[in-house]
Design a protein around this motif. Structure first.
Motif, PDB file in Angstrom:
ATOM      1  N   THR A   1      36.710  18.176  41.056  1.00 51.76           N
ATOM      2  CA  THR A   1      37.436  17.423  40.036  1.00 51.76           C
ATOM      3  C   THR A   1      36.978  15.977  40.093  1.00 51.76           C
ATOM      4  O   THR A   1      36.827  15.414  41.184  1.00 51.76           O
ATOM      5  CB  THR A   1      38.954  17.490  40.292  1.00 51.76           C
ATOM      6  OG1 THR A   1      39.354  18.866  40.316  1.00 51.76           O
ATOM      7  CG2 THR A   1      39.730  16.776  39.223  1.00 51.76           C
ATOM      8  N   MET A   2      36.752  15.412  38.941  1.00 50.31           N
ATOM      9  CA  MET A   2      36.351  14.005  38.874  1.00 50.31           C
ATOM     10  C   MET A   2      37.599  13.134  38.896  1.00 50.31           C
ATOM     11  O   MET A   2      38.523  13.358  38.125  1.00 50.31           O
ATOM     12  CB  MET A   2      35.564  13.716  37.591  1.00 50.31           C
ATOM     13  CG  MET A   2      34.307  14.524  37.450  1.00 50.31           C
ATOM     14  SD  MET A   2      33.201  14.134  38.806  1.00 50.31           S
ATOM     15  CE  MET A   2      31.959  15.370  38.545  1.00 50.31           C
ATOM     16  N   ASP A   3      37.605  12.188  39.773  1.00 51.72           N
ATOM     17  CA  ASP A   3      38.712  11.246  39.838  1.00 51.72           C
ATOM     18  C   ASP A   3      38.518  10.155  38.792  1.00 51.72           C
ATOM     19  O   ASP A   3      37.399   9.754  38.489  1.00 51.72           O
ATOM     20  CB  ASP A   3      38.796  10.598  41.224  1.00 51.72           C
ATOM     21  CG  ASP A   3      39.188  11.598  42.300  1.00 51.72           C
ATOM     22  OD1 ASP A   3      39.960  12.525  41.991  1.00 51.72           O
ATOM     23  OD2 ASP A   3      38.721  11.436  43.443  1.00 51.72           O
ATOM     24  N   THR A   4      39.618   9.689  38.264  1.00 52.59           N
ATOM     25  CA  THR A   4      39.575   8.562  37.347  1.00 52.59           C
ATOM     26  C   THR A   4      39.405   7.301  38.173  1.00 52.59           C
ATOM     27  O   THR A   4      40.217   7.012  39.052  1.00 52.59           O
ATOM     28  CB  THR A   4      40.861   8.479  36.512  1.00 52.59           C
ATOM     29  OG1 THR A   4      40.985   9.684  35.762  1.00 52.59           O
ATOM     30  CG2 THR A   4      40.842   7.289  35.582  1.00 52.59           C
ATOM     31  N   LYS A   5      38.337   6.578  37.884  1.00 51.00           N
ATOM     32  CA  LYS A   5      38.071   5.348  38.618  1.00 51.00           C
ATOM     33  C   LYS A   5      38.256   4.168  37.668  1.00 51.00           C
ATOM     34  O   LYS A   5      37.450   3.948  36.769  1.00 51.00           O
ATOM     35  CB  LYS A   5      36.657   5.336  39.180  1.00 51.00           C
ATOM     36  CG  LYS A   5      36.320   4.068  39.917  1.00 51.00           C
ATOM     37  CD  LYS A   5      34.868   4.025  40.357  1.00 51.00           C
ATOM     38  CE  LYS A   5      34.580   2.650  40.947  1.00 51.00           C
ATOM     39  NZ  LYS A   5      33.151   2.409  41.056  1.00 51.00           N
TER      40      LYS A   5
ATOM     41  N   HIS B   1      33.173   9.859  32.460  1.00 49.23           N
ATOM     42  CA  HIS B   1      32.684  11.112  33.019  1.00 49.23           C
ATOM     43  C   HIS B   1      32.321  12.053  31.885  1.00 49.23           C
ATOM     44  O   HIS B   1      32.924  12.019  30.818  1.00 49.23           O
ATOM     45  CB  HIS B   1      33.763  11.792  33.878  1.00 49.23           C
ATOM     46  CG  HIS B   1      34.129  11.040  35.104  1.00 49.23           C
ATOM     47  ND1 HIS B   1      33.291  10.925  36.184  1.00 49.23           N
ATOM     48  CD2 HIS B   1      35.249  10.347  35.424  1.00 49.23           C
ATOM     49  CE1 HIS B   1      33.876  10.204  37.113  1.00 49.23           C
ATOM     50  NE2 HIS B   1      35.070   9.836  36.676  1.00 49.23           N
ATOM     51  N   VAL B   2      31.351  12.906  32.152  1.00 50.78           N
ATOM     52  CA  VAL B   2      30.957  13.909  31.164  1.00 50.78           C
ATOM     53  C   VAL B   2      31.933  15.089  31.217  1.00 50.78           C
ATOM     54  O   VAL B   2      32.312  15.641  30.201  1.00 50.78           O
ATOM     55  CB  VAL B   2      29.508  14.384  31.410  1.00 50.78           C
ATOM     56  CG1 VAL B   2      29.120  15.471  30.429  1.00 50.78           C
ATOM     57  CG2 VAL B   2      28.555  13.211  31.306  1.00 50.78           C
ATOM     58  N   VAL B   3      32.355  15.458  32.405  1.00 51.33           N
ATOM     59  CA  VAL B   3      33.318  16.551  32.573  1.00 51.33           C
ATOM     60  C   VAL B   3      34.444  16.072  33.494  1.00 51.33           C
ATOM     61  O   VAL B   3      34.245  15.189  34.313  1.00 51.33           O
ATOM     62  CB  VAL B   3      32.663  17.822  33.175  1.00 51.33           C
ATOM     63  CG1 VAL B   3      31.617  18.386  32.249  1.00 51.33           C
ATOM     64  CG2 VAL B   3      32.062  17.540  34.541  1.00 51.33           C
ATOM     65  N   SER B   4      35.606  16.662  33.333  1.00 54.48           N
ATOM     66  CA  SER B   4      36.715  16.278  34.201  1.00 54.48           C
ATOM     67  C   SER B   4      36.800  17.157  35.444  1.00 54.48           C
ATOM     68  O   SER B   4      37.281  16.727  36.480  1.00 54.48           O
ATOM     69  CB  SER B   4      38.040  16.324  33.439  1.00 54.48           C
ATOM     70  OG  SER B   4      38.278  17.637  32.974  1.00 54.48           O
ATOM     71  N   LYS B   5      36.334  18.434  35.311  1.00 50.90           N
ATOM     72  CA  LYS B   5      36.324  19.307  36.483  1.00 50.90           C
ATOM     73  C   LYS B   5      35.337  20.456  36.262  1.00 50.90           C
ATOM     74  O   LYS B   5      34.983  20.786  35.138  1.00 50.90           O
ATOM     75  CB  LYS B   5      37.712  19.835  36.802  1.00 50.90           C
ATOM     76  CG  LYS B   5      38.362  20.643  35.695  1.00 50.90           C
ATOM     77  CD  LYS B   5      39.785  21.017  36.091  1.00 50.90           C
ATOM     78  CE  LYS B   5      40.522  21.552  34.872  1.00 50.90           C
ATOM     79  NZ  LYS B   5      41.911  21.841  35.191  1.00 50.90           N
ATOM     80  N   VAL B   6      34.923  21.029  37.379  1.00 47.16           N
ATOM     81  CA  VAL B   6      34.024  22.180  37.363  1.00 47.16           C
ATOM     82  C   VAL B   6      34.812  23.382  37.875  1.00 47.16           C
ATOM     83  O   VAL B   6      35.473  23.300  38.922  1.00 47.16           O
ATOM     84  CB  VAL B   6      32.776  21.933  38.251  1.00 47.16           C
ATOM     85  CG1 VAL B   6      31.881  23.159  38.277  1.00 47.16           C
ATOM     86  CG2 VAL B   6      32.014  20.702  37.766  1.00 47.16           C
ATOM     87  N   LEU B   7      34.753  24.483  37.121  1.00 47.06           N
ATOM     88  CA  LEU B   7      35.497  25.686  37.485  1.00 47.06           C
ATOM     89  C   LEU B   7      34.540  26.778  37.968  1.00 47.06           C
ATOM     90  O   LEU B   7      33.407  26.874  37.502  1.00 47.06           O
ATOM     91  CB  LEU B   7      36.274  26.201  36.278  1.00 47.06           C
ATOM     92  CG  LEU B   7      37.230  25.229  35.594  1.00 47.06           C
ATOM     93  CD1 LEU B   7      37.853  25.879  34.365  1.00 47.06           C
ATOM     94  CD2 LEU B   7      38.303  24.756  36.558  1.00 47.06           C
ATOM     95  N   ASP B   8      35.032  27.631  38.874  1.00 44.90           N
ATOM     96  CA  ASP B   8      34.241  28.794  39.271  1.00 44.90           C
ATOM     97  C   ASP B   8      34.506  29.932  38.284  1.00 44.90           C
ATOM     98  O   ASP B   8      35.249  29.769  37.314  1.00 44.90           O
ATOM     99  CB  ASP B   8      34.545  29.196  40.727  1.00 44.90           C
ATOM    100  CG  ASP B   8      35.982  29.666  40.954  1.00 44.90           C
ATOM    101  OD1 ASP B   8      36.688  29.975  39.965  1.00 44.90           O
ATOM    102  OD2 ASP B   8      36.393  29.743  42.118  1.00 44.90           O
ATOM    103  N   ALA B   9      33.929  31.091  38.535  1.00 42.31           N
ATOM    104  CA  ALA B   9      34.041  32.233  37.619  1.00 42.31           C
ATOM    105  C   ALA B   9      35.485  32.704  37.451  1.00 42.31           C
ATOM    106  O   ALA B   9      35.827  33.309  36.434  1.00 42.31           O
ATOM    107  CB  ALA B   9      33.170  33.381  38.116  1.00 42.31           C
ATOM    108  N   LYS B  10      36.346  32.423  38.408  1.00 42.76           N
ATOM    109  CA  LYS B  10      37.745  32.844  38.335  1.00 42.76           C
ATOM    110  C   LYS B  10      38.658  31.766  37.730  1.00 42.76           C
ATOM    111  O   LYS B  10      39.864  31.947  37.660  1.00 42.76           O
ATOM    112  CB  LYS B  10      38.247  33.215  39.732  1.00 42.76           C
ATOM    113  CG  LYS B  10      37.538  34.429  40.307  1.00 42.76           C
ATOM    114  CD  LYS B  10      38.073  34.755  41.679  1.00 42.76           C
ATOM    115  CE  LYS B  10      37.343  35.961  42.234  1.00 42.76           C
ATOM    116  NZ  LYS B  10      37.822  36.320  43.572  1.00 42.76           N
ATOM    117  N   GLY B  11      38.066  30.645  37.336  1.00 42.95           N
ATOM    118  CA  GLY B  11      38.857  29.575  36.736  1.00 42.95           C
ATOM    119  C   GLY B  11      39.457  28.602  37.723  1.00 42.95           C
ATOM    120  O   GLY B  11      40.277  27.759  37.351  1.00 42.95           O
TER     121      GLY B  11
END
Length: 188
Positions: free
Chosen positions: A154-158, A139-149
């Motif tokens: 979230t990317m699951d480990t496959k 994966h390129v990123v593990s999770k995406v956060l909004d402006a408040k963190g």
């Protein structure tokens, strides 16, 4: 491969006389240190010195079927499935049939020549060694956060498959760690 198949141990030695003659190749295939030689060396030294004759002898001992099983298992015959558009499924490698019928092809493939893989395929395979032998979709990123963190997604480990045992993974990691911590690649 050799460790996982119990064909060799860390102490198994092969002789590097600076070149190895294999069937189907006009002249001996040289070690990168040619015209010098490594002499009798074990697996950690062969990895540290990148000794072609050591890996050719190991590859020939493994045989084409076993070599190809691991080449395929480490994901070199497929796209990684990374979460990005446009992953290239680019690879050039001999077929299993070619490896079975050409000692020269198996010997050169054993030290990493005659095929090409993408950088993400190589990173994914190397991570499988560090991940206890499990091939994981990258994966390129593990999770995406909004402006408040807060996590929006979230990317699951496959885990795609177990390639080598956790014990073999640890043994290889120990060898690689020793090599960069004072061994042949201490500048790494």
């Amino acid at each position: 491969m050799g460790l996982e198949e119990n064909l060799i141990s860390e102490n198994t030695c092969f002789e590097c006389t600076n070149a190895l003659k294999v069937e189907g190749w006009n002249q001996p295939i040289r070690c990168h240190v040619y015209p010098n030689k490594h002499g009798t060396i074990d697996l950690p030294t062969a990895i540290s010195k990148s000794c072609n004759p050591y890996f050719m002898q190991l590859g020939l001992a493994l045989g084409a079927n076993t070599f190809y099983k691991y080449f395929n298992g480490f994901g070199f015959t497929e796209a990684t499935g990374i979460d990005m558009n446009g992953e290239q499924d680019y690879r050039i490698f001999h077929s299993l049939e070619t490896l079975q019928n050409s000692e020269a092809s198996l010997a050169t493939a054993s030290f990493g020549q005659t095929f090409q893989v993408t950088p993400i395929q190589m990173i994914t395979a190397m991570c499988a060694i560090a991940n206890g032998g499990k091939l994981v979709a990258p994966h390129v990123v593990s999770k995406v956060l909004d402006a408040k963190g807060n996590a929006v997604s979230t990317m699951d480990t496959k885990v795609k498959r177990q390639i080598i045992s956790a014990d073999t993974s640890r043994r290889i990691c120990d060898i690689l760690g020793d090599i960069v911590n004072g061994g042949g690649s201490k500048n790494a």
